[in-house]
Design a protein around this motif. Structure first.
Motif, PDB file in Angstrom:
ATOM      1  N   SER A   1      -3.785  29.107 -24.280  1.00  0.00           N
ATOM      2  CA  SER A   1      -2.502  28.741 -24.678  1.00  0.00           C
ATOM      3  C   SER A   1      -1.478  29.620 -24.269  1.00  0.00           C
ATOM      4  CB  SER A   1      -2.451  28.924 -26.234  1.00  0.00           C
ATOM      5  OG  SER A   1      -2.615  29.992 -27.031  1.00  0.00           O
ATOM      6  N   ILE A   2      -1.915  31.140 -23.824  1.00  0.00           N
ATOM      7  CA  ILE A   2      -0.983  31.795 -23.368  1.00  0.00           C
ATOM      8  C   ILE A   2      -0.549  31.304 -21.842  1.00  0.00           C
ATOM      9  CG2 ILE A   2      -0.536  34.237 -22.243  1.00  0.00           C
ATOM     10  CD1 ILE A   2      -2.446  35.285 -24.550  1.00  0.00           C
ATOM     11  N   LEU A   3      -1.483  30.933 -21.153  1.00  0.00           N
ATOM     12  CA  LEU A   3      -1.070  30.468 -19.875  1.00  0.00           C
ATOM     13  C   LEU A   3      -0.638  28.845 -20.054  1.00  0.00           C
ATOM     14  CD1 LEU A   3      -4.188  31.818 -17.593  1.00  0.00           C
ATOM     15  CD2 LEU A   3      -1.965  32.920 -17.950  1.00  0.00           C
ATOM     16  N   GLY A   4      -1.331  28.231 -20.735  1.00  0.00           N
ATOM     17  CA  GLY A   4      -0.737  26.676 -20.973  1.00  0.00           C
ATOM     18  C   GLY A   4       0.577  26.623 -21.218  1.00  0.00           C
TER      19      GLY A   4
ATOM     20  N   GLY B   1      -2.422  18.169 -21.526  1.00  0.00           N
ATOM     21  CA  GLY B   1      -3.692  17.774 -21.858  1.00  0.00           C
ATOM     22  C   GLY B   1      -4.639  18.253 -20.728  1.00  0.00           C
ATOM     23  N   ALA B   2      -5.304  17.490 -19.975  1.00  0.00           N
ATOM     24  CA  ALA B   2      -6.338  17.928 -18.995  1.00  0.00           C
ATOM     25  C   ALA B   2      -5.696  18.226 -17.765  1.00  0.00           C
ATOM     26  CB  ALA B   2      -7.315  16.808 -18.781  1.00  0.00           C
ATOM     27  N   ALA B   3      -4.767  17.681 -17.317  1.00  0.00           N
ATOM     28  CA  ALA B   3      -3.980  18.466 -16.192  1.00  0.00           C
ATOM     29  C   ALA B   3      -3.699  19.938 -16.532  1.00  0.00           C
ATOM     30  CB  ALA B   3      -2.818  17.553 -15.831  1.00  0.00           C
ATOM     31  N   ARG B   4      -3.205  20.118 -17.656  1.00  0.00           N
ATOM     32  CA  ARG B   4      -2.742  21.606 -17.940  1.00  0.00           C
ATOM     33  C   ARG B   4      -3.996  22.690 -17.877  1.00  0.00           C
ATOM     34  NH1 ARG B   4      -1.185  22.214 -23.506  1.00  0.00           N
ATOM     35  NH2 ARG B   4      -3.446  21.893 -23.909  1.00  0.00           N
ATOM     36  N   ASP B   5      -5.174  21.926 -18.544  1.00  0.00           N
ATOM     37  CA  ASP B   5      -6.301  22.755 -18.654  1.00  0.00           C
ATOM     38  C   ASP B   5      -6.939  23.055 -17.126  1.00  0.00           C
ATOM     39  OD1 ASP B   5      -5.929  22.731 -21.424  1.00  0.00           O
ATOM     40  OD2 ASP B   5      -7.560  21.240 -21.620  1.00  0.00           O
ATOM     41  N   ALA B   6      -6.781  22.111 -16.341  1.00  0.00           N
ATOM     42  CA  ALA B   6      -7.177  22.354 -14.838  1.00  0.00           C
ATOM     43  C   ALA B   6      -6.509  23.298 -14.366  1.00  0.00           C
ATOM     44  CB  ALA B   6      -7.164  20.966 -14.307  1.00  0.00           C
ATOM     45  N   ARG B   7      -5.035  23.276 -14.440  1.00  0.00           N
ATOM     46  CA  ARG B   7      -4.070  24.498 -13.835  1.00  0.00           C
ATOM     47  C   ARG B   7      -4.699  25.725 -14.465  1.00  0.00           C
ATOM     48  NH1 ARG B   7       2.030  23.072 -12.473  1.00  0.00           N
ATOM     49  NH2 ARG B   7       1.862  20.760 -11.703  1.00  0.00           N
ATOM     50  N   VAL B   8      -4.636  25.689 -15.938  1.00  0.00           N
ATOM     51  CA  VAL B   8      -5.269  27.164 -16.386  1.00  0.00           C
ATOM     52  C   VAL B   8      -6.439  27.606 -15.677  1.00  0.00           C
ATOM     53  CG1 VAL B   8      -5.869  28.207 -18.405  1.00  0.00           C
ATOM     54  CG2 VAL B   8      -4.037  26.770 -18.841  1.00  0.00           C
ATOM     55  N   LYS B   9      -7.260  26.712 -15.333  1.00  0.00           N
ATOM     56  CA  LYS B   9      -8.651  27.193 -14.639  1.00  0.00           C
ATOM     57  C   LYS B   9      -8.185  27.758 -13.163  1.00  0.00           C
ATOM     58  CE  LYS B   9     -12.203  24.996 -16.129  1.00  0.00           C
ATOM     59  NZ  LYS B   9     -12.862  23.732 -16.551  1.00  0.00           N
ATOM     60  N   ARG B  10      -7.430  26.897 -12.597  1.00  0.00           N
ATOM     61  CA  ARG B  10      -6.910  27.547 -11.169  1.00  0.00           C
ATOM     62  C   ARG B  10      -6.229  28.897 -11.171  1.00  0.00           C
ATOM     63  NH1 ARG B  10      -3.318  23.480  -8.651  1.00  0.00           N
ATOM     64  NH2 ARG B  10      -4.061  22.301 -10.086  1.00  0.00           N
ATOM     65  N   LEU B  11      -5.338  28.920 -12.370  1.00  0.00           N
ATOM     66  CA  LEU B  11      -4.751  30.253 -12.435  1.00  0.00           C
ATOM     67  C   LEU B  11      -5.601  31.449 -12.642  1.00  0.00           C
ATOM     68  CD1 LEU B  11      -1.774  29.421 -14.729  1.00  0.00           C
ATOM     69  CD2 LEU B  11      -1.375  30.554 -12.238  1.00  0.00           C
ATOM     70  N   LEU B  12      -6.612  31.233 -13.593  1.00  0.00           N
ATOM     71  CA  LEU B  12      -7.662  32.098 -13.946  1.00  0.00           C
ATOM     72  C   LEU B  12      -8.206  32.684 -12.582  1.00  0.00           C
ATOM     73  CD1 LEU B  12      -9.040  30.952 -17.282  1.00  0.00           C
ATOM     74  CD2 LEU B  12      -7.532  33.193 -16.593  1.00  0.00           C
ATOM     75  N   ASP B  13      -8.646  31.424 -11.871  1.00  0.00           N
ATOM     76  CA  ASP B  13      -9.513  31.844 -10.514  1.00  0.00           C
ATOM     77  C   ASP B  13      -8.567  32.477  -9.492  1.00  0.00           C
ATOM     78  OD1 ASP B  13     -11.609  30.972  -9.229  1.00  0.00           O
ATOM     79  OD2 ASP B  13     -10.647  29.653  -7.737  1.00  0.00           O
ATOM     80  N   LEU B  14      -7.303  32.455  -9.515  1.00  0.00           N
ATOM     81  CA  LEU B  14      -6.266  33.032  -8.505  1.00  0.00           C
ATOM     82  C   LEU B  14      -6.205  34.361  -9.031  1.00  0.00           C
ATOM     83  CD1 LEU B  14      -4.425  31.652  -6.570  1.00  0.00           C
ATOM     84  CD2 LEU B  14      -2.749  31.634  -8.157  1.00  0.00           C
ATOM     85  N   VAL B  15      -6.358  34.960 -10.107  1.00  0.00           N
ATOM     86  CA  VAL B  15      -6.491  36.340 -10.462  1.00  0.00           C
ATOM     87  C   VAL B  15      -7.822  36.789 -10.732  1.00  0.00           C
ATOM     88  CG1 VAL B  15      -3.873  36.215 -11.728  1.00  0.00           C
ATOM     89  CG2 VAL B  15      -6.033  35.705 -13.028  1.00  0.00           C
ATOM     90  N   GLN B  16      -8.641  35.941 -10.250  1.00  0.00           N
ATOM     91  CA  GLN B  16     -10.165  36.446 -10.210  1.00  0.00           C
ATOM     92  C   GLN B  16     -10.866  36.723 -11.584  1.00  0.00           C
ATOM     93  OE1 GLN B  16      -9.984  39.705  -7.270  1.00  0.00           O
ATOM     94  NE2 GLN B  16      -9.011  38.373  -5.916  1.00  0.00           N
TER      95      GLN B  16
END
Lengths: 602, 271, 314
Positions: free
Chosen positions: A382-385, A396-411
């Protein structure tokens, strides 16, 4: 070497964790210390260095317990002492210098009463003798006005002076061992060096043995004869300072040394890149703003700079220089009193409420302490969302996908998303902190001391990550720090602030070359270097201690070694362009500055 | 929030649950009607027929206490909700908006706090009489400044943290800041403070009823029960002591339950 | 620092003025007025209007407030509606009794409470400290009339040591003085001591967590000296605050206690005034109590300012 003064064997200290279980925080620590020797305990947070240091006084923090092992000082078994014997032992035979002198002095008692208390308690001589000895120590520690400083209260003297007064307090009863626990960590770098010099002088002069606790290898290199490296409560390596620095055996020591050495990162952005952020004549502060646009308490005065697209500007200054205020003004949190901030050539409204969501999106803040920068009651998702939803309307799901991508970006692993900040390590929190800023897809990120709360190794990893992201995403950054090393290693351009004024600005290369503004010079020459003997070889460029009173025309006048009374304190210094393509605020010309410059390290 | 239930905390929760249940069902489970005279003997001691004895008219004390529960618990609960609710709202607004708004709210409530609670209650009752709505509103207003101070200081310290600054720099509105960023971080201590306000209000209203200035006959809360049976004091009749013990069990129960919530600030905020 | 003290004093006066406004507003909000109240069912329009004019009730509210305020300042508190006596005279005859009760209570409770509070803080976590915490929590959680009635049952009914009723008229010897005052003072002390102990203990423990206390321990300072020499000077402000707040509780507690013991003090006068809706008496008594409260709180704040080293030695 004769029999050691101090002998620690198999020391174990346990603490109760949140679940109520006892866990060891120091395991199997054994070392000795000879008379007159200085041993450094070095390690990162949680390494157990302070715990060991306190155990030498037979003390454990509330919630902790010395569970095993032995500590001998001379003939005394420290851990076997009774309560009253321990009271006689502390101060008399082992004394302690704490990290924060400001908090460790009792605000209601005079300095002299506190410095001499130990001598009085342990029945060493009369009050008059104790005071005489205290004054002698004040003098030895290069404190101003040694005969009268004792009559003052702790809030009436500066932080650097208090730290030296605490050393006097520790030495008053002529102990055999003095424990110094990160005694300069809370100080500005220019203050630290004077304190280090004073400490070293009295420790060597009195022949006392010392245990010096620090996380800073460069400081330890100046102070210690031997170094003990700790990690997670366990000893990693112990050896003479020169050996540890030159040929560390343990991989952990090697990684510490690698992180401490400045590594240049990033290539400079193309000089022809268009300006992204332009700041002109910026003045800001607190209180009422008068007709000329000057606030009652000005913090920043007449600041100009430009950040080009894809480049990184480092802002250096000590506490109170206005560097954090600068970030707040650009973000709109503190409206500027005068001057303008332009983003892509268009002026930004000073106040947050007047800016459009698009303007807000393009500038993002990343704060120093990830502990307070993340809502402890919100999940990482929710902090990133929230910024994704807020700025891009993605749900929704699109946001969750972006959150996942962001986490990936910062390793960070995707599993982190469901956790709350409390369940993350310091480095992970700072990555989430960074990811939140990236979620807005900004053009400019303002980073306020993002690595100073982290351990060196973790901080270096964050710097590497940021540098990679900057190039990958074409971001610009403004990087605020008190640490010259950090700024030099990540920034294309550097700006030095002193008392709210931009005293020097230039490229990264320019900041590494003489001549400098006298304050920059002081700053550069005050950063301890990772080699023994640096402290002794470094001459003093420092003027007298800053005096209170009216602000002179040049803010640095009182501390400047090159000050010209009658000119510098009366006429505001002109802006001067140096041959190395840097701008400074100074009356002195290039030749004079060059002469005064101390060559920087390699 | 509720991690390890201490035995004392559990006991407190049980006592609290019992009295709340009695506030709802007390009239239904009471053996006798509140006003019915069951025995010609007054101030009877504890017996199998009358577990709490009889009162000054020969009424069953157990039934009177059970019937009185809804007045003591209900009125105090209503007043505590008003006090904590308005205190929380005002406190969070003052913290987020700051400046003039903060100053105005704080000054106004500071005036209220410089009238001792019992004094305020007496003046209000002298002016408006003492119906149940007046009592609820009065006690609610009296304890608003205290709730406000706690909520404001908690909210101010959260508001100063960087995650709120980041949200503000993003352009978030007041409602979001209060709801998502501040409230979740202060709710624990605020709930504990709510329990404490409830205790203060129970004590205040019991005191007012004891003086004959609270809930009026024929209705009676526990404070009134003590008052009407004061004649039995010199015989140490249970009719005097039992309602007082009921109050004590309620307030001590709430205090114990607060420890379960943890982190309530109890000291430094006198009656 | 002097300017801070002066500012605090001025703030106290402003508060008092605002309090008077609040009290006047509350008591004047009701539609009916004293004239109707006095005449009751015999009121005719003419008699009400006549009485209204003679009482000054036909004036607009702000003028009545100013007149009332002027009266307060000059010692003219109006006349009681119930007894038609000047309020000043009614209060004057009761005030010494109340002051005596308050003084006796303060003299007993403050030293006891500070001693218990400080020692409990010194030995925090010990059986002694836990007992003190439990007892004081129990006492502040129960209504004060329970403490007072329990005291009557134990000392007057069961043990027959003391008198349950208090009249100041028949005091002729120290023994009698003691018999009359013992129970009310004891009942008041119980509650006040409990409050003060809790707040004093909290104030000291707050200081004992400070880094300078750990430093003192590491210097080899003993526990007694740590508390008395190091922690206490820094806790003076909070302790003064604790004493003031607890003593202000006396103002409320005294109402119940005076009623139970039928003690002829100002609080009893006020409670009777409320029951009879005798507003001039209620207003005057309320102002008296509020003024006393503000004096206590202001004094505590000024002590806190004076004991702060940062303000004392700028």
């Amino acid at each position: 070497m004769s029999a050691p003064l101090l002998e620690v064997r198999n020391l174990e200290v346990r603490a109760r964790n949140a679940a109520g279980q006892e866990v060891p925080i120091v395991r199997d620590a054994s070392f000795t210390l000879a008379k007159g020797e200085v041993l450094a305990l070095i390690g990162e947070s949680g390494s157990g260095k302070t715990t060991i240091a306190l155990a030498l006084l037979g003390y454990a923090k509330p919630g902790c317990r010395i569970a095993g092992g032995s500590i001998r000082l001379g003939e005394t078994d420290v851990l076997g002492l009774s309560k009253s014997a321990l009271r006689d032992f502390r101060g008399r035979r082992v004394s302690y210098v704490a990290q924060s002198a400001a908090a460790s002095f009792n605000p209601s008692l005079t300095i002299m009463a506190q410095v001499t208390e130990m001598a009085m308690l342990h029945g060493i001589g009369s009050a008059a003798e104790a005071e005489k000895r205290a004054i002698a120590l004040f003098r030895a520690l290069a404190l101003p006005d040694p005969t009268r400083i004792g009559a003052r209260y702790p809030h009436q003297v500066s932080g650097g002076q208090l730290q030296r007064l605490m050393a006097a307090m520790a030495l008053i009863a002529e102990p055999e061992l003095v424990v110094l626990d990160e005694p300069t960590t809370a100080l500005d770098v220019t203050t630290q060096i004077e304190v280090l010099r004073a400490f070293k002088q009295v420790v060597k002069g009195s022949g006392v043995s010392a245990v010096y606790v620090s996380h800073d290898l460069a400081v330890v290199a100046q102070m210690a004869d031997r170094i003990l490296v700790l990690r997670n409560g366990e000893m990693q390596e112990i050896g003479p300072t020169g050996e540890i620095l030159a040929a560390p055996k343990h991989p952990y020591t090697q990684s510490l040394l690698a992180a401490a050495a400045p590594t240049p990162r990033g290539a400079a952005a193309a000089p022809e890149a268009p300006p992204l952020l332009e700041v002109r004549g910026l003045t800001a502060g607190y209180g009422r703003i008068d007709a000329q646009g000057n606030p009652t308490l000005p913090v920043l005065r007449d600041i100009d700079f430009t950040i080009r697209r894809g480049s990184s500007l480092g802002v250096i200054g000590e506490s109170g220089s206005g560097k954090s205020t600068l970030a707040r003004v650009i973000a709109g949190l503190l409206p500027a009193a005068r001057g303008e901030v332009m983003l892509d050539g268009a002026a930004l409204p000073p106040a947050l409420a007047r800016r459009t969501p698009a303007q807000l999106r393009r500038i993002q803040l990343v704060f120093q302490s990830a502990d307070t920068a993340l809502n402890p009651r919100a999940s990482v998702a929710s902090i990133l969302g929230r910024p994704i939803e807020f700025f891009h309307g993605v749900k929704g799901a699109a946001r969750d996908a972006r959150v996942k991508r962001l986490l990936d970006l910062v390793q960070l692993p995707a599993s982190v998303a469901d956790r709350q900040p409390g369940a993350l390590s310091g480095g992970q929190k700072q990555r989430v902190n960074l990811a939140r800023a990236l979620a807005a897809e900004p053009d400019l990120i303002l980073c306020d001391e993002v690595t100073s709360a982290l351990d060196t190794v973790v901080g270096a990893a964050i710097l590497d990550l940021m540098d990679g992201l900057r190039r990958e995403l074409g971001l610009s950054t403004m990087f605020i720090s008190h640490d010259l090393h950090t700024v030099r290693s990540v920034c294309d351009e550097v700006m030095v602030l002193y008392a709210g004024e931009r005293v020097e600005a230039g490229s990264r290369r320019a900041i590494q070359e003489a001549p400098w503004h006298p304050y920059t010079n002081l700053l550069i020459s005050s950063v301890p270097e990772l080699r023994q003997g640096w402290l002794e070889r470094r001459g003093s460029v420092r003027g007298p201690e800053a005096a209170a009173g009216a602000r002179p025309a040049c803010a640095f006048f009182a501390r400047c070694g090159l000050a010209m009374p009658g000119l510098c304190d009366v006429t505001p210094p002109p802006r001067r362009t140096l041959a190395k393509a840097a701008e400074i605020l100074c009356h002195r010309d290039e030749a004079a500055l060059m002469q005064a410059s101390i060559p920087a390290g390699p | 929030m509720i991690r390890r239930l201490s035995p004392a905390g559990l006991l407190g929760l049980l006592i609290l649950a019992f009295w709340v249940a009695m506030a709802v069902f007390g009239a239904a489970v009471a053996p006798h009607a509140a006003g019915r005279i069951v025995d010609m003997e007054v101030f009877l001691p504890v017996s199998a027929d009358y577990p709490l004895g009889t009162d000054y008219l020969g009424r069953d004390m157990l039934s009177r206490v059970l019937h009185g529960t809804r007045y003591t618990v209900g009125v105090a609960l209503g007043a505590a909700l008003i006090a904590s609710g308005s205190g929380l709202m005002l406190g969070m607004c003052a913290a987020v908006w700051g400046g003039m708004v903060d100053g105005a709210i704080s000054r106004a409530l500071d005036t209220l706090i410089s009238i001792p609670s019992k004094m305020f209650a007496l003046v209000v009752v002298a002016a408006f009489g003492s119906s149940v709505p007046v009592l609820i509103l009065m006690a609610g207003i009296i304890y608003t400044p205290g709730a406000y101070r706690i909520a404001r200081s908690l909210a101010v310290s959260v508001n100063a943290q960087d995650f709120v600054t980041v949200a503000r720099a993003r352009g978030e509105g007041t409602l979001y800041l209060v709801r998502a960023e501040i409230l979740p971080n202060i709710i624990g201590p605020v709930l504990a403070d709510f329990g404490l306000r409830f205790v203060y209000i129970v004590l205040l209203l019991a005191g007012m009823s004891f003086l004959g200035l609270g809930v009026q006959p024929p209705n009676a809360d526990w404070g009134s029960l003590v008052r009407e049976n004061m004649a039995g004091l010199h015989e140490a009749a249970p009719a005097v002591l039992m309602p007082a013990f009921a109050i004590a069990s309620l307030t001590i129960g709430v205090n114990l339950a607060i420890d379960v919530l943890g982190g309530g600030r109890r000291e430094g905020d006198g009656h | 620092m002097l300017s801070l003290v002066a500012a605090r004093l001025a703030l106290g006066l402003v508060s008092l003025l605002l309090v008077s406004l609040a009290i006047f507003a509350i008591t004047s909000l009701l539609p009916g007025d004293a004239a109707e109240e006095l005449l009751g069912q015999y009121a005719t329009r003419e008699t009400v209007a006549g009485l209204r004019a003679s009482l000054g009730l036909d004036l607009p509210a702000h003028l009545r407030y100013l007149a009332w305020l002027k009266g307060l300042a000059t010692g003219d508190f109006g006349r009681s509606l119930a007894s038609n006596m000047p309020v000043a005279q009614l209060i004057g005859s009761r005030l010494p009794n109340s002051l005596m009760l308050a003084a006796a209570t303060a003299a007993v409770s403050v030293p006891i409470a500070l001693t218990i509070g400080i020692t409990a803080a010194m030995y925090r976590g010990s059986a002694y400290d836990r007992t003190v915490s439990m007892l004081t929590l129990s006492v502040v959680s129960v209504p004060e009339f329970l403490v007072a009635t329990a005291a009557v049952i134990v000392f007057a009914v069961q043990l027959r040591w003391l008198s349950a009723l208090s009249t100041t008229a028949d005091i002729t010897s120290v023994a009698q003085f003691f018999r009359v005052f013992a129970l009310p003072v004891f009942a008041l002390c119980c509650v006040i001591v409990a409050q003060m102990v809790r707040m004093t203990r909290a104030a000291i423990i707050d200081q004992l967590r400070a880094p300078y206390v750990e430093m003192a321990v590491l210097k080899g300072v003993g526990p007694l000296r740590v508390v008395l020499h190091h922690a206490l000077p820094n806790a003076i402000g909070p302790i003064a605050n604790a004493v003031a707040l607890s003593l202000s509780y006396l103002l409320g507690g005294v109402i119940i206690v005076e009623t139970i013991f039928n003690y002829p003090g100002v609080a009893k006068l006020m409670v009777d005034g409320v029951a009879q809706r005798d507003l001039p008496v209620v207003q005057a008594c309320a102002m008296l109590f509020c003024a006393a409260y503000l004096v206590l709180v202001t004094t505590a704040d000024i002590i806190a300012i004076l004991s702060n080293p940062r303000l004392r030695h700028p």
